[in-house]
Design a protein around this motif. Structure first.
Motif, PDB file in Angstrom:
ATOM      1  N   SER A 168    -105.603   6.428 -65.334  1.00 26.05           N
ATOM      2  CA  SER A 168    -105.293   6.936 -66.671  1.00 26.05           C
ATOM      3  C   SER A 168    -105.749   8.372 -66.830  1.00 26.05           C
ATOM      4  CB  SER A 168    -105.961   6.068 -67.741  1.00 26.05           C
ATOM      5  OG  SER A 168    -107.345   6.326 -67.807  1.00 26.05           O
ATOM      6  N   HIS A 169    -105.123   9.066 -67.782  1.00 24.07           N
ATOM      7  CA  HIS A 169    -105.480  10.450 -68.065  1.00 24.07           C
ATOM      8  C   HIS A 169    -106.835  10.542 -68.773  1.00 24.07           C
ATOM      9  CE1 HIS A 169    -101.151  10.771 -67.320  1.00 24.07           C
ATOM     10  NE2 HIS A 169    -101.414  12.010 -66.946  1.00 24.07           N
ATOM     11  N   GLY A 170    -107.232   9.490 -69.470  1.00 21.33           N
ATOM     12  CA  GLY A 170    -108.551   9.481 -70.088  1.00 21.33           C
ATOM     13  C   GLY A 170    -109.656   9.543 -69.042  1.00 21.33           C
ATOM     14  N   THR A 171    -109.464   8.845 -67.941  1.00 21.80           N
ATOM     15  CA  THR A 171    -110.431   8.898 -66.841  1.00 21.80           C
ATOM     16  C   THR A 171    -110.482  10.296 -66.243  1.00 21.80           C
ATOM     17  OG1 THR A 171    -110.029   6.558 -66.342  1.00 21.80           O
ATOM     18  CG2 THR A 171    -111.089   7.884 -64.633  1.00 21.80           C
ATOM     19  N   ILE A 172    -109.321  10.920 -66.093  1.00 26.13           N
ATOM     20  CA  ILE A 172    -109.275  12.288 -65.571  1.00 26.13           C
ATOM     21  C   ILE A 172    -110.042  13.228 -66.495  1.00 26.13           C
ATOM     22  CG2 ILE A 172    -107.742  14.225 -65.053  1.00 26.13           C
ATOM     23  CD1 ILE A 172    -105.615  12.091 -64.319  1.00 26.13           C
ATOM     24  N   ARG A 173    -109.836  13.096 -67.789  1.00 28.60           N
ATOM     25  CA  ARG A 173    -110.578  13.909 -68.775  1.00 28.60           C
ATOM     26  C   ARG A 173    -112.073  13.737 -68.608  1.00 28.60           C
ATOM     27  NH1 ARG A 173    -109.691  10.951 -73.510  1.00 28.60           N
ATOM     28  NH2 ARG A 173    -111.506   9.822 -72.736  1.00 28.60           N
ATOM     29  N   ASP A 174    -112.530  12.505 -68.443  1.00 27.49           N
ATOM     30  CA  ASP A 174    -113.969  12.253 -68.316  1.00 27.49           C
ATOM     31  C   ASP A 174    -114.525  12.818 -67.011  1.00 27.49           C
ATOM     32  OD1 ASP A 174    -113.815  10.959 -70.740  1.00 27.49           O
ATOM     33  OD2 ASP A 174    -113.707   8.943 -69.882  1.00 27.49           O
ATOM     34  N   LEU A 175    -113.761  12.718 -65.924  1.00 23.71           N
ATOM     35  CA  LEU A 175    -114.203  13.277 -64.647  1.00 23.71           C
ATOM     36  C   LEU A 175    -114.282  14.801 -64.714  1.00 23.71           C
ATOM     37  CD1 LEU A 175    -112.142  11.056 -62.180  1.00 23.71           C
ATOM     38  CD2 LEU A 175    -114.630  11.038 -62.460  1.00 23.71           C
ATOM     39  N   THR A 176    -113.347  15.417 -65.431  1.00 22.78           N
ATOM     40  CA  THR A 176    -113.384  16.870 -65.623  1.00 22.78           C
ATOM     41  C   THR A 176    -114.581  17.256 -66.477  1.00 22.78           C
ATOM     42  OG1 THR A 176    -110.970  16.993 -65.452  1.00 22.78           O
ATOM     43  CG2 THR A 176    -112.102  18.872 -66.465  1.00 22.78           C
ATOM     44  N   GLY A 177    -114.800  16.515 -67.559  1.00 25.12           N
ATOM     45  CA  GLY A 177    -115.885  16.835 -68.485  1.00 25.12           C
ATOM     46  C   GLY A 177    -117.267  16.736 -67.865  1.00 25.12           C
ATOM     47  N   CYS A 178    -117.463  15.752 -66.989  1.00 29.28           N
ATOM     48  CA  CYS A 178    -118.776  15.588 -66.362  1.00 29.28           C
ATOM     49  C   CYS A 178    -118.926  16.467 -65.124  1.00 29.28           C
ATOM     50  CB  CYS A 178    -119.032  14.129 -66.015  1.00 29.28           C
ATOM     51  SG  CYS A 178    -118.091  13.500 -64.602  1.00 29.28           S
ATOM     52  N   GLY A 179    -117.831  17.045 -64.655  1.00 32.33           N
ATOM     53  CA  GLY A 179    -117.896  17.947 -63.511  1.00 32.33           C
ATOM     54  C   GLY A 179    -117.720  17.283 -62.161  1.00 32.33           C
ATOM     55  N   GLU A 180    -117.539  15.956 -62.132  1.00 33.68           N
ATOM     56  CA  GLU A 180    -117.363  15.274 -60.846  1.00 33.68           C
ATOM     57  C   GLU A 180    -116.094  15.748 -60.148  1.00 33.68           C
ATOM     58  OE1 GLU A 180    -116.714  10.757 -59.074  1.00 33.68           O
ATOM     59  OE2 GLU A 180    -117.727  11.011 -60.992  1.00 33.68           O
ATOM     60  N   ARG A 181    -115.033  15.898 -60.914  1.00 34.02           N
ATOM     61  CA  ARG A 181    -113.780  16.497 -60.442  1.00 34.02           C
ATOM     62  C   ARG A 181    -113.431  17.577 -61.457  1.00 34.02           C
ATOM     63  NH1 ARG A 181    -110.483  14.998 -55.658  1.00 34.02           N
ATOM     64  NH2 ARG A 181    -112.050  13.812 -54.540  1.00 34.02           N
ATOM     65  N   PRO A 182    -113.867  18.806 -61.235  1.00 30.94           N
ATOM     66  CA  PRO A 182    -113.836  19.816 -62.295  1.00 30.94           C
ATOM     67  C   PRO A 182    -112.466  20.373 -62.642  1.00 30.94           C
ATOM     68  CG  PRO A 182    -114.695  20.755 -60.265  1.00 30.94           C
ATOM     69  CD  PRO A 182    -114.561  19.283 -60.032  1.00 30.94           C
ATOM     70  N   ARG A 183    -111.418  19.977 -61.912  1.00 34.04           N
ATOM     71  CA  ARG A 183    -110.059  20.411 -62.238  1.00 34.04           C
ATOM     72  C   ARG A 183    -109.163  19.204 -62.319  1.00 34.04           C
ATOM     73  NH1 ARG A 183    -112.746  23.232 -58.933  1.00 34.04           N
ATOM     74  NH2 ARG A 183    -112.979  25.494 -59.097  1.00 34.04           N
ATOM     75  N   GLY A 184    -108.438  19.091 -63.424  1.00 35.64           N
ATOM     76  CA  GLY A 184    -107.558  17.954 -63.597  1.00 35.64           C
ATOM     77  C   GLY A 184    -106.164  18.373 -64.016  1.00 35.64           C
ATOM     78  N   VAL A 185    -105.181  17.694 -63.460  1.00 38.58           N
ATOM     79  CA  VAL A 185    -103.807  17.812 -63.959  1.00 38.58           C
ATOM     80  C   VAL A 185    -103.721  16.821 -65.112  1.00 38.58           C
ATOM     81  CG1 VAL A 185    -101.365  17.508 -63.405  1.00 38.58           C
ATOM     82  CG2 VAL A 185    -102.940  18.431 -61.680  1.00 38.58           C
ATOM     83  N   ASN A 186    -103.744  17.331 -66.323  1.00 35.42           N
ATOM     84  CA  ASN A 186    -103.902  16.430 -67.456  1.00 35.42           C
ATOM     85  C   ASN A 186    -102.931  16.764 -68.573  1.00 35.42           C
ATOM     86  OD1 ASN A 186    -105.012  14.319 -68.972  1.00 35.42           O
ATOM     87  ND2 ASN A 186    -107.099  14.847 -68.354  1.00 35.42           N
ATOM     88  N   LEU A 187    -103.003  15.946 -69.619  1.00 33.02           N
ATOM     89  CA  LEU A 187    -102.143  16.085 -70.783  1.00 33.02           C
ATOM     90  C   LEU A 187    -102.878  16.765 -71.925  1.00 33.02           C
ATOM     91  CD1 LEU A 187    -100.538  12.551 -70.676  1.00 33.02           C
ATOM     92  CD2 LEU A 187     -99.237  14.679 -70.592  1.00 33.02           C
ATOM     93  N   LEU A 188    -102.119  17.437 -72.762  1.00 37.32           N
ATOM     94  CA  LEU A 188    -102.663  18.077 -73.945  1.00 37.32           C
ATOM     95  C   LEU A 188    -103.520  17.119 -74.759  1.00 37.32           C
ATOM     96  CD1 LEU A 188    -102.820  20.199 -76.250  1.00 37.32           C
ATOM     97  CD2 LEU A 188    -100.578  19.348 -77.003  1.00 37.32           C
TER      98      LEU A 188
END
Length: 344
Positions: free
Chosen positions: A214-234
């Protein structure tokens, strides 16, 4: 107003990924229930649900959530069994179109206020009620990446210095990521197949992109810095901004594929009157004004002011409308090809 809380109904436990809003047992006898299926998180839909309940005393909202592709599978199983449980469904335009073409699942309804929506965003035949515009962007962690070093184009994500730092959604679970796949493989691929097209995803796979459900998981990974770049939705960039998380976004110069997210009234619903009230609310000035803080997307009404999380105005972003018909017809084949390409 009916108080809302979270719970896992039996069908959600069986599905393995759902969650819902429910009204207290003591009030249930006096309150009619509107069941909404969507791919949106409970925390995202909660402001809309509460405002709707306040506007319509005596109606309580139940929300059942799954990632988009999983929700499509659930809906198809229920429709084939002729036992759909949802009154209203919220997904992107391509997914709703797929269900309508395959199962004639939705009953047309022209919601009040639709004439205030941008003409290009009004669903054909008024089968669906547009809710918000969702765009793909590059979401990044500002503590890990200075703005000057953030990727500026989609091609920048292929740079070896970003190896094992990027994440994106898996089309086997997410329906929205089909918009990004279409944009790169079809739209940009027709213009420059050497750098974009399916070759782009082969190179992205070689650069260690990580897939999430899910894109919510991507947002959380970006926010915590574990995966600092995400292809995500607005919607997820907006949610992160609403929470004050250390992230920002980039509008790549090639453009941002934009999908329409909408709600449809199930033809088999036993609560059509309440379902129509929900659609009217979604199109109302109040409902549209809540979109950025709730579902996180850009409002579709011309008379509702909005700026993107980075301060950009709507006309400052190069928006590329996605081909919903192509995505609806080819989503499964595209998902298989995507995985085959990444695995090379």
């Amino acid at each position: 107003m009916a108080h809302t809380k979270l719970y896992l109904p039996r069908r959600a436990i069986l599905a393995g990924a759902g969650a819902a809003f429910a009204i207290p047992a003591v009030a249930r006898a006096q309150t009619r229930r509107l069941t909404i299926y969507s791919a949106y998180e409970n925390a995202q839909i909660a402001p809309l649900a509460r405002a709707f309940e306040a506007r319509n005393p005596g109606i309580g909202v139940e929300h059942f959530r799954q990632p988009g592709e999983e929700l499509l599978a659930t809906l198809e199983l229920e429709l084939r069994a002729r036992a759909p449980k949802a009154d209203v469904v919220g997904l992107n335009d391509a997914s709703l179109t797929f269900l309508q073409r395959r199962h004639d699942a939705f009953e047309p309804y022209r919601a009040g206020g639709l004439d205030r929506a941008r003409a290009e965003l009004r669903a054909a035949g008024d089968v669906f009620t547009p809710a918000f515009v969702n765009l793909y962007l590059i979401h990044y962690n500002t503590r890990r990446i200075p703005a000057a070093e953030a990727p500026k184009t989609w091609l920048d994500l292929l740079d070896a210095r970003w190896r094992n730092q990027i994440t994106m959604a898996d089309p086997n679970s997410s329906q929205s990521v089909q918009s990004f796949i279409w944009f790169v493989a079809e739209h940009l691929g027709r213009q420059d197949s050497a750098r974009y097209g399916w070759e782009y995803f082969r190179r992205l796979g070689a650069n260690g992109v990580r897939l999430e459900a899910s894109h919510g998981t991507i947002r959380d990974l970006t926010g915590c810095g574990e995966r600092p770049r995400g292809v995500n939705l607005l919607a997820n960039s907006q949610t992160a901004a609403n929470r004050g998380e250390p992230t920002s976004n980039v509008w790549p110069t090639e453009g941002a594929p934009g999908e329409l997210s909408a709600f449809g009234l199930m033809r088999a619903s036993r609560q059509k009157e309440m379902g129509r009230l929900w659609l009217d609310f979604i199109m109302s000035e109040q409902g549209q004004g809540l979109m950025p803080a709730s579902l996180g997307g850009a409002p579709v009404r011309n008379d509702v002011a909005y700026r993107f999380p980075d301060g950009s105005a709507l006309d400052q972003v190069k928006i590329v409308p996605v081909d919903s018909a192509f995505i609806s017809e080819n989503r499964r084949q595209q998902a298989r090809r995507f995985h085959d390409t990444l695995a090379r």
